[in-house]
Design an enzyme around this catalytic site. Structure first.
Site, PDB file in Angstrom:
ATOM      1  N   MET A  36     -22.299  27.825   4.148  1.00 42.48           N
ATOM      2  CA  MET A  36     -21.877  26.516   4.633  1.00 42.48           C
ATOM      3  C   MET A  36     -21.863  26.420   6.161  1.00 42.48           C
ATOM      4  SD  MET A  36     -18.442  24.422   3.549  1.00 42.48           S
ATOM      5  CE  MET A  36     -18.165  22.736   4.092  1.00 42.48           C
ATOM      6  N   ASP A 148      -7.561  29.801   0.038  1.00 37.83           N
ATOM      7  CA  ASP A 148      -8.480  30.892   0.385  1.00 37.83           C
ATOM      8  C   ASP A 148      -7.828  31.836   1.393  1.00 37.83           C
ATOM      9  OD1 ASP A 148     -10.777  32.387   0.198  1.00 37.83           O
ATOM     10  OD2 ASP A 148     -11.903  31.205   1.664  1.00 37.83           O
TER      11      ASP A 148
END
Length: 489
Positions: A36, A148
């Protein structure tokens, strides 16, 4: 360091980036790269070449509305969450800018890099976990759930100051969940199983919502705690499919399997945080951090109380010992000098301070680690409490520094002003050095622990591995668990 197999074709070239970001001079190679985004070290040429980090979204993803929206929301969340332990943004792209980027202060290192050199000590671990917990609870209270939390996203600034970073997959309770169906959320070995697979579920029951979202970050913080103490990721030796199966079975990684030398309390805390049942975890990250900090403080207090007259710190005993199982008096009453004195002022002051602060843990020496002995509390248990004896009361349990015992072989604790008081405990040293292993009754070891001062007149008690197993002492393989030093009250 490259994190995956992305190619240069997925991103703008350094020359292109430099022309589009004229205020920043980027290093030629990225610091890290994912599918990403890429992260570059850079200098802010508009601010005296201040050292910064620039995160840039992959060019092809920036053209996709969903990914673009997620990157912009990360900018929005980091700008919104103003907290000392959440990484902040210096500059960022606007909605229609190309490329999509944001700029952060440059950290000195991250927790992943630190752990590449091995485990942290418990005190440093407590400092890190406490700071990350503070950031997470702040975000949670504002409806933001990170999802995360892992060592690579824990950054260190100057002086060991900790920042939580990377809100790329974060969820806002009041906003849209931008995770696409079929995506995995977070990182397998650090993310709670119900969070990792939430977007794959077809029904809402498997997807955390509201207060349950907190528990996912609690799990991740517990996984980071595990890594800090062991130097290994949870389920480090298993592949992803095996980890998924272990999660389904409710298996929790155990610190003791990697570091049996650490207190049992550490293992219990990590296991609770990483429970497969979200409701059984700590209610907040702060509760987890507080429980671990208290466990570390208790371990330190036990070591300090067992210090030999201000000399070397005794190592904390990890086994539990077994006074009630037959370890009685050491058989030797050593008179080191003609005088007699009360317990040392330094030790008395130390104990008084610990008691005033509620930090003194009561040592017990049960027959097996993890069990109590006659009402005592085994080292490593949570929040130990032992009521002091008064008047004519007696208690059959392990003593602590400052308490009095009868002359019996077993540990019978009595009030020090009672007629039954025969010995006052003035020092307890766990796992002491044994200068003469050939001595079954450990006279020399006790002398170093209890009586190096010529004015001290004392007796001692001890426990060792031979006593616990009911056999003769073997100097080659056995060990001393503890020495208790006593004097007349």
């Amino acid at each position: 360091m490259m994190d995956d197999d992305t190619t240069d074709a997925d991103f703008l070239s350094p020359d292109q980036l430099q022309s589009l970001l004229p205020g920043f001079r980027l290093d030629a190679k990225p610091l890290s790269s994912t599918a990403m985004s890429r992260v570059y070290l850079a200098s802010d040429t508009r601010l005296h070449d201040r050292k910064v980090v620039v995160k840039i979204m992959a060019a092809y993803l920036a053209e996709l509305p969903g990914f673009r929206k997620r990157f912009l929301r990360e900018i929005e969340l980091m700008a919104e969450l103003e907290h000392p332990h959440i990484m902040y943004i210096i500059a960022a792209a606007r909605n229609q800018d190309r490329p999509l980027y944001f700029v952060m202060p440059r950290a000195e290192t991250d927790l992943k890099a630190r752990l590449a050199d091995g485990a942290l000590d418990p005190q440093e671990t407590a400092r890190v976990i406490t700071q990350v917990a503070s950031a997470l609870d702040f975000a949670h209270d504002r409806g933001v759930f990170h999802r995360d939390v892992k060592p690579a996203n824990v950054l260190f600034g100057t002086g060991g100051h900790v920042y939580l970073s990377d809100f790329g997959v974060a969820k806002h309770a009041a906003g849209e969940d931008l995770t696409r169906a079929g995506d995995s959320i977070g990182t397998r070995r650090y993310t709670a199983p119900e969070v990792y697979s939430a977007s794959r579920a077809k029904d809402s029951e498997a997807k955390p919502d509201g207060p349950l979202d907190r528990f996912g970050d609690v799990y991740s913080l517990g996984a980071v705690l595990f890594h800090c103490l062991t130097g290994k990721r949870p389920f480090d030796e298993a592949d992803d499919m095996t980890v998924a199966e272990l999660h389904r079975k409710g298996v929790v990684p155990r610190i003791a399997e990697v570091r049996p030398d650490l207190p049992a309390a550490f293992d219990a805390i990590a296991a609770k945080a990483m429970s497969s049942e979200p409701e059984l975890r700590y209610a907040t990250c702060g509760e987890l951090a507080e429980a671990f900090s208290k466990a570390v403080a208790r371990s330190e207090a036990e070591t300090v109380v067992g210090r030999d007259a201000g000399e070397r710190a005794a190592r904390v005993d990890r086994t539990g010992g077994d006074a009630a199982a037959g370890a009685g008096r050491g058989g030797d009453y050593r008179k080191a000098g003609g005088g007699r004195r009360s317990p040392g002022l330094a030790v008395a002051a130390l104990v008084a301070g610990l008691l005033a602060g509620g930090a003194l843990s009561y040592l017990a020496f049960g027959a097996d680690a993890g069990t109590s002995a006659q009402g005592g509390v085994v080292e490593g248990s949570v929040d130990p409490t032992v009521e002091p004896v008064t008047g004519d009361d007696q208690a059959h349990r392990a003593p602590v520094v400052g308490e009095c015992l009868t002359a019996d072989e077993d540990y019978v604790v009595v009030a020090c002003d009672s007629e039954a008081a025969a010995q006052r405990v003035y020092r307890i040293v766990t796992d002491p050095e044994d200068p003469n292993p050939e001595q079954p009754k450990h006279n020399d070891a006790a002398f170093e622990v209890c009586g190096s001062d010529a004015s001290v007149e004392y007796a001692y008690r001890y426990s060792d591995s031979a006593l616990r197993e009911g056999r003769e002492w073997n100097p080659d393989t056995d060990r001393i668990y503890y020495v208790i030093c006593v004097q007349e009250p």
